[in-house]
Design a protein around this motif. Structure first.
Motif, PDB file in Angstrom:
ATOM      1  N   ARG A  69       0.819  -1.216   0.000  1.00 50.58           N
ATOM      2  CA  ARG A  69       0.000   0.000   0.000  1.00 50.58           C
ATOM      3  C   ARG A  69       0.855   1.269   0.000  1.00 50.58           C
ATOM      4  O   ARG A  69       0.621   2.195  -0.785  1.00 50.58           O
ATOM      5  N   ARG A  70       1.822   1.370   0.908  1.00 48.53           N
ATOM      6  CA  ARG A  70       2.616   2.604   1.009  1.00 48.53           C
ATOM      7  C   ARG A  70       3.371   2.886  -0.284  1.00 48.53           C
ATOM      8  O   ARG A  70       3.408   4.030  -0.749  1.00 48.53           O
ATOM      9  N   LEU A  71       3.951   1.861  -0.859  1.00 45.27           N
ATOM     10  CA  LEU A  71       4.824   2.074  -2.015  1.00 45.27           C
ATOM     11  C   LEU A  71       4.069   2.239  -3.324  1.00 45.27           C
ATOM     12  O   LEU A  71       4.450   3.063  -4.165  1.00 45.27           O
ATOM     13  N   THR A  72       3.008   1.440  -3.512  1.00 49.60           N
ATOM     14  CA  THR A  72       2.343   1.418  -4.817  1.00 49.60           C
ATOM     15  C   THR A  72       0.873   1.796  -4.775  1.00 49.60           C
ATOM     16  O   THR A  72       0.275   2.026  -5.832  1.00 49.60           O
ATOM     17  N   PRO A  96       4.821   8.278   1.020  1.00 53.63           N
ATOM     18  CA  PRO A  96       4.859   8.484   2.478  1.00 53.63           C
ATOM     19  C   PRO A  96       6.094   7.798   3.069  1.00 53.63           C
ATOM     20  O   PRO A  96       6.372   6.641   2.772  1.00 53.63           O
ATOM     21  N   MET A  97       6.816   8.530   3.904  1.00 58.91           N
ATOM     22  CA  MET A  97       8.046   8.002   4.499  1.00 58.91           C
ATOM     23  C   MET A  97       7.971   7.946   6.021  1.00 58.91           C
ATOM     24  O   MET A  97       8.991   7.967   6.706  1.00 58.91           O
ATOM     25  N   GLY A  98       6.752   7.887   6.567  1.00 56.69           N
ATOM     26  CA  GLY A  98       6.600   7.755   8.008  1.00 56.69           C
ATOM     27  C   GLY A  98       6.802   9.080   8.723  1.00 56.69           C
ATOM     28  O   GLY A  98       6.309  10.119   8.301  1.00 56.69           O
ATOM     29  N   THR A 278       9.432   4.426   8.601  1.00 56.22           N
ATOM     30  CA  THR A 278       8.209   3.938   7.963  1.00 56.22           C
ATOM     31  C   THR A 278       7.460   2.928   8.822  1.00 56.22           C
ATOM     32  O   THR A 278       6.335   2.566   8.493  1.00 56.22           O
ATOM     33  N   ASN A 279       8.076   2.472   9.912  1.00 52.28           N
ATOM     34  CA  ASN A 279       7.381   1.518  10.785  1.00 52.28           C
ATOM     35  C   ASN A 279       6.795   2.182  12.034  1.00 52.28           C
ATOM     36  O   ASN A 279       6.283   1.506  12.923  1.00 52.28           O
ATOM     37  N   GLY A 280       6.886   3.516  12.109  1.00 53.19           N
ATOM     38  CA  GLY A 280       6.307   4.235  13.234  1.00 53.19           C
ATOM     39  C   GLY A 280       7.215   4.350  14.445  1.00 53.19           C
ATOM     40  O   GLY A 280       6.869   5.038  15.413  1.00 53.19           O
TER      41      GLY A 280
END
Length: 317
Positions: A69-72, A96-98, A278-280
């Protein structure tokens, strides 16, 4: 063994750290893309780090996220798609890069979309121009899955690339399986500074296991102190039979590098000048400072991964 005497650029004790582009040059091109790896070559960056996963039809792709989802923008998981299906997707221009070091959300904008490459493609195009740290991702839905190990080993053997790569992971089982399959391949376990946070109530009762770190680090939570001690002991590496290790910069104290070098172990660190998490996970404020880069250089680490390798190069010298 001195770096000049070692065929693998990551190994051997060096006068200055090797600068490693974390997922390429993500300040300029989308992460883990051929465009980013080509730019690293153009900038004179000597090494890159990249992430690998398996598709549904067992192709090794260069990709960080399990879910796409984030990448594509796709809702699929990467291992549910074939390579033919995955190759049709594109990494978005607005990505989005977190969160950054201040906890603010980050979206980075690029000039164009990029496609997801195969590991074999990357090795064919830049494998002879850069040293490469290949990180095998932890498969959270299938923690014990080892199938990717054999496929990565096959791709590396076919590309005759084993002398210019290392393989790292946060998964000891994948590293152990790879060592059995390809004992001559350089492997290393990675340390994250939060991986023992779940055990804090126990660790707080074991003060003898918590060595002191430099005051410049500020207050250090007991799990991080224990991780530093575990890192310096090279216990995981001794169990795996490895001679290199990767560690978050926050775990490297005044004596860490010296103690590992005394054991013949090369140590690299991540990730300086990060775009975002990106993992919070919160990022250390020191990660985005020149002073932290200079501290790691002075301590003698063997490589430093960075989202902005062009900024790091002059600091390393």
């Amino acid at each position: 063994m001195r770096a000049a005497d070692h065929p693998n650029p990551f190994l051997g004790i060096k006068a200055r750290p090797l600068v490693v582009g974390h997922r390429g040059v993500p300040t300029l091109h989308q992460e883990n893309t051929l465009a980013g790896f080509r730019r690293a070559v153009e900038l004179g960056v000597p090494a890159i780090e990249l992430d690998v996963r398996l598709t549904a039809d067992r192709q090794v792709v260069v990709l960080h996220d399990h879910n796409l989802r984030r990448l594509t923008g796709s809702s699929f998981d990467s291992d549910h798609l074939s390579w033919d299906q995955l190759s049709r997707l594109r990494i978005r221009r607005e990505l989005p890069m977190g969160i950054d070091t201040r906890g603010a959300p980050v979206v980075i904008r690029y000039d164009r979309e990029e496609r997801i490459p195969l590991l074999a493609e990357v090795l064919a195009e830049v494998g002879g121009k850069l040293a490469i740290n290949i990180e095998i991702k932890v498969d959270v839905p299938r923690w014990w899955g080892l199938e990717i190990v054999a496929h990565v080993a096959e791709v590396l053997a076919a590309a005759h690339a084993t002398h210019r790569v290392i393989v790292t992971s946060f998964d000891v089982f994948k590293l152990r399986a790879l060592g059995r399959l390809r004992p001559g391949l350089a492997r290393g376990f990675c340390f994250d500074d939060t991986m023992l946070d779940f055990a804090q109530p126990v660790i707080e009762r074991l003060p003898a296991l918590a060595p002191s770190l430099p005051a410049s680090h500020g207050p250090i939570a007991p799990p991080r102190r224990y991780l530093t001690r575990l890192l310096e002991s090279h216990l995981v590496g001794r169990l795996l039979g490895t001679h290199l290790v990767g560690a978050e910069h926050t775990l490297i104290g005044e004596g860490t590098v010296q103690r590992l070098h005394a054991r013949g172990v090369a140590i690299g660190t991540h990730t300086l000048f990060p775009i975002g998490s990106t993992n919070g996970k919160p990022l250390s404020p020191t990660a985005d400072t020149d002073d932290e880069a200079r501290r790691l250089v002075d301590l003698g680490v063997d490589w430093i991964e960075s989202d902005d390798p062009a900024r790091l190069l002059p600091l390393v010298g």
